[in-house]
Structures are given as structure tokens and as C-alpha cells.
Scaffold this motif. Sequence first.
Motif, short mmCIF file in Angstrom:
data_model
loop_
_atom_site.label_atom_id
_atom_site.label_comp_id
_atom_site.label_asym_id
_atom_site.label_seq_id
_atom_site.Cartn_x
_atom_site.Cartn_y
_atom_site.Cartn_z
N ASP A 208 16.96 17.15 7.43
CA ASP A 208 16.35 18.17 6.59
C ASP A 208 15.60 17.53 5.42
O ASP A 208 14.46 17.90 5.11
CB ASP A 208 17.43 19.12 6.07
N THR A 209 16.23 16.56 4.76
CA THR A 209 15.60 15.87 3.64
C THR A 209 14.41 15.06 4.11
O THR A 209 13.36 15.03 3.46
CB THR A 209 16.61 14.94 2.95
N LEU A 210 14.54 14.42 5.25
CA LEU A 210 13.46 13.62 5.80
C LEU A 210 12.23 14.47 6.07
O LEU A 210 11.09 14.08 5.78
CB LEU A 210 13.92 12.94 7.10
N ARG A 211 12.44 15.67 6.63
CA ARG A 211 11.33 16.57 6.92
C ARG A 211 10.64 16.99 5.63
O ARG A 211 9.41 17.01 5.53
CB ARG A 211 11.83 17.80 7.68
N SER A 212 11.43 17.31 4.60
CA SER A 212 10.88 17.75 3.32
C SER A 212 10.09 16.63 2.64
O SER A 212 8.95 16.83 2.20
CB SER A 212 12.00 18.23 2.41
N TYR A 213 10.67 15.44 2.56
CA TYR A 213 9.98 14.31 1.95
C TYR A 213 8.72 13.96 2.73
O TYR A 213 7.69 13.62 2.14
CB TYR A 213 10.91 13.09 1.92
N GLY A 214 8.81 14.05 4.05
CA GLY A 214 7.66 13.71 4.89
C GLY A 214 6.47 14.61 4.63
O GLY A 214 5.32 14.16 4.64
N GLN A 215 6.72 15.91 4.40
CA GLN A 215 5.64 16.85 4.11
C GLN A 215 4.91 16.47 2.83
O GLN A 215 3.67 16.49 2.76
CB GLN A 215 6.21 18.26 4.00
N THR A 216 5.68 16.14 1.79
CA THR A 216 5.07 15.78 0.51
C THR A 216 4.24 14.50 0.63
O THR A 216 3.08 14.46 0.20
CB THR A 216 6.16 15.57 -0.56
N LEU A 217 4.83 13.48 1.23
CA LEU A 217 4.13 12.20 1.33
C LEU A 217 2.94 12.27 2.28
O LEU A 217 1.94 11.57 2.09
CB LEU A 217 5.11 11.11 1.77
N ALA A 218 3.02 13.12 3.30
CA ALA A 218 1.89 13.28 4.22
C ALA A 218 0.67 13.82 3.48
O ALA A 218 -0.47 13.39 3.71
CB ALA A 218 2.26 14.21 5.37
N ARG A 219 0.90 14.77 2.56
CA ARG A 219 -0.22 15.31 1.80
C ARG A 219 -0.81 14.26 0.86
O ARG A 219 -2.03 14.13 0.72
CB ARG A 219 0.24 16.53 1.01
N THR B 42 0.83 -1.20 0.00
CA THR B 42 0.00 0.00 0.00
C THR B 42 0.87 1.26 0.00
O THR B 42 2.07 1.21 0.30
CB THR B 42 -0.91 0.03 1.23
N LEU B 43 0.24 2.38 -0.28
CA LEU B 43 0.94 3.66 -0.25
C LEU B 43 1.51 3.92 1.14
O LEU B 43 2.65 4.37 1.28
CB LEU B 43 -0.02 4.78 -0.65
N GLY B 44 0.73 3.65 2.17
CA GLY B 44 1.20 3.87 3.53
C GLY B 44 2.42 3.04 3.88
O GLY B 44 3.38 3.54 4.48
N GLN B 45 2.39 1.78 3.50
CA GLN B 45 3.53 0.89 3.79
C GLN B 45 4.78 1.35 3.04
O GLN B 45 5.88 1.39 3.59
CB GLN B 45 3.17 -0.54 3.39
N ALA B 46 4.61 1.71 1.77
CA ALA B 46 5.75 2.14 0.97
C ALA B 46 6.32 3.46 1.49
O ALA B 46 7.54 3.64 1.56
CB ALA B 46 5.33 2.30 -0.49
N ALA B 47 5.44 4.39 1.88
CA ALA B 47 5.90 5.69 2.39
C ALA B 47 6.66 5.51 3.70
O ALA B 47 7.71 6.13 3.91
CB ALA B 47 4.71 6.62 2.59
N ASP B 48 6.16 4.65 4.58
CA ASP B 48 6.85 4.40 5.86
C ASP B 48 8.23 3.80 5.61
O ASP B 48 9.22 4.20 6.25
CB ASP B 48 6.02 3.46 6.73
N ALA B 49 8.31 2.85 4.70
CA ALA B 49 9.61 2.23 4.41
C ALA B 49 10.57 3.24 3.80
O ALA B 49 11.76 3.27 4.14
CB ALA B 49 9.41 1.04 3.45
N PHE B 50 10.06 4.07 2.92
CA PHE B 50 10.89 5.09 2.26
C PHE B 50 11.45 6.08 3.27
O PHE B 50 12.62 6.46 3.21
CB PHE B 50 10.04 5.80 1.21
N LEU B 51 10.62 6.51 4.22
CA LEU B 51 11.04 7.53 5.18
C LEU B 51 11.89 6.97 6.31
O LEU B 51 12.46 7.75 7.09
CB LEU B 51 9.80 8.22 5.76
#
Length: 310
Positions: free
Chosen positions: A30-41, A13-22
Motif C-alpha cells: 500500500d505504501t509502495l503504491r502511494s509513494y510510487g504515484q508521487t515520485l512518478a509525477r 539522478t532523480l531516477g536512480q534515487a527514486a528506483d532505489a527508494f522504491l
Amino acid sequence: MIAAAAAPLADTTLGQAADAFLHRRDLDADTLRSYGQTLARLRAALGDGVLLSDLTAEHTAAVFAEAWAQAAPRTWNRHRAALRSFTAWTAPRWGAPDLTALIERRKEDSDATKVIDRHLIEALWQRRDLPLRDKALFRLLYESAARSVEVLGLDVSDIVPEAKRGRVRRKGGATDWILWQSGTARLLPRLLSGRTSGPLFLTDRRPGPARTPAAVDLCPVTGRARLSYERAEYLFKQATTPIDPTGHGYTLHQLRHSRLTHLGEDGWSSSMLMALSGHRNLRTLGIYVQPSTEAVAAALAEHDPGRRRR
């Protein structure tokens, strides 16, 4: 939300893939915070349960249009770059499609006015209405030319006041020293007020029970939390709105940019600037050390053959 179709358990799922990616270890804060904002939306709009195999470029393009259609080109491109990284990481693992195929990069206009004038910065240090914490933070950021996330991540135990330096984790994970001058050095003892541990820069109030941060981000003496980047950015914009010709206030990044430009105008070599700022590449340093319009104008006036000399 997009309804997730019935699928084998092996499907992701999108949630599983996003969690693994982050949760990758190669991402700095800094990169983690930026990527997290995009994927959270994306996750809020599309749903954590949607299968990657059901996602299309049309879905993500619609999210971008709703979320960031009115954003500045740089903001749009930052979120697009985050999604491209996510797609590149998921494609070889789960065969995810190119989710940025319909999201075009926007042209970023170069802004030669982003450097804050020296006189405006000096006037900021003289203001009596600025809280001690804010003045110490802004001055440390300027004098050290460090990244905001590096300074906000400082603990009291990281700094060596008598040596005017502090230990930080640079972009990419390397441990390094940032340095400051007497202006910051005079403010820090008052800011510490006897504290010997915990975050250096703290919030104004204690966090509520529902928002208790990790122990590493809490001061054991005051119970207050580490000041966040978002709050620090807001405070600086508020403090500088009266002196910003656009009326919007300056950003924390402009302090770093301005410091490096000013030192470059004063004759600092590239190697010295890189040692101060933590840059590892001359190319990325170059955008910060272009002489300001004021410096070029002053140099022209100084060498004007028609200039009246005293």
C-alpha cells in the motif's frame, strides 16, 4: 524538463534515487503504491536524468502546484508526506536538499458523515443489477473490515470457504487471517466457479499483449488478470453514486470505516475490533469507532424523558 548538468559519475539522478527508494524491503504494498504515484509525477515533470544536486524546493513546489493544487487536502498531504519520506531517505546518502520546504501542509477538515448508513449498505446487498464479482468484493470488504489491498491480493488458494476466512499479508508484512460471514460465504462458490488457483477477484477481460501482468496476477483458467485497486474503487463509486447524498459515490475505505463503526455501536470491544481489522494501535483504531450521528440520535431518543412510551 530540467537539463542535467555535466557531473561526475558518482552523482545520482532523480531516477536512480527514486528506483532505489522504491525497492526498499521495508515498504508494504500500500505504501509502495502511494509513494510510487508521487515520485512518478515528479519524474515525469522534472526528468529522470536531473541530478539530485540540481533539484530545489522551488522545482518540487511548482510540480505540486500544477499537479495537485485543486486536490483535496488529504490528497495533497499524502503526496507531501511521500516526498518528505523520499527527502529524508536521500539526504544522508546523497545530500539532497529538503524538497518540501516550500510545500505547506494543508488543514484537513474532519468529516463526521463518512460512515455509510446501515440501511444503505443492506440495500446494496439486495440489488439485483450488481455483477456477482462486485457484490462479493463489496460484501467481503464490509464483513471482514479488511483493507482493500489485502482483499484484492487474495488468491483462491488463500481462502478456506468452509471456515469463512482467508490468509492475507497485513500492513507491515505480517501474515494474518481475515474473517467473513454467511453473506460472503454464499457468494464465493458462485464466484469461483470451479477455479482452484489464481487471483480471487479478476478483471472482466483478458489483458492485451502490451499490458500482460506478472504470472502471479493472472488466472490460469480464464487468462484474466487480478482486479486492481483503482478499478475496484471506480466500480464501488459507480455502484454507490445513486445512494450517496453528495452524488459522488462512496470509497472502498468507507466500507471498512463503516463496518468498524457499526460493530462499535453494537458493543464490540476494542480488542475484538483490532483482531478483526488488523489494527495494531488503539489510537489509529479510535478514529473508526466513533458512534455515528444516527446512533447518538437513537440513544438520545431512547432516553428522552419526554418520549411517549407504548
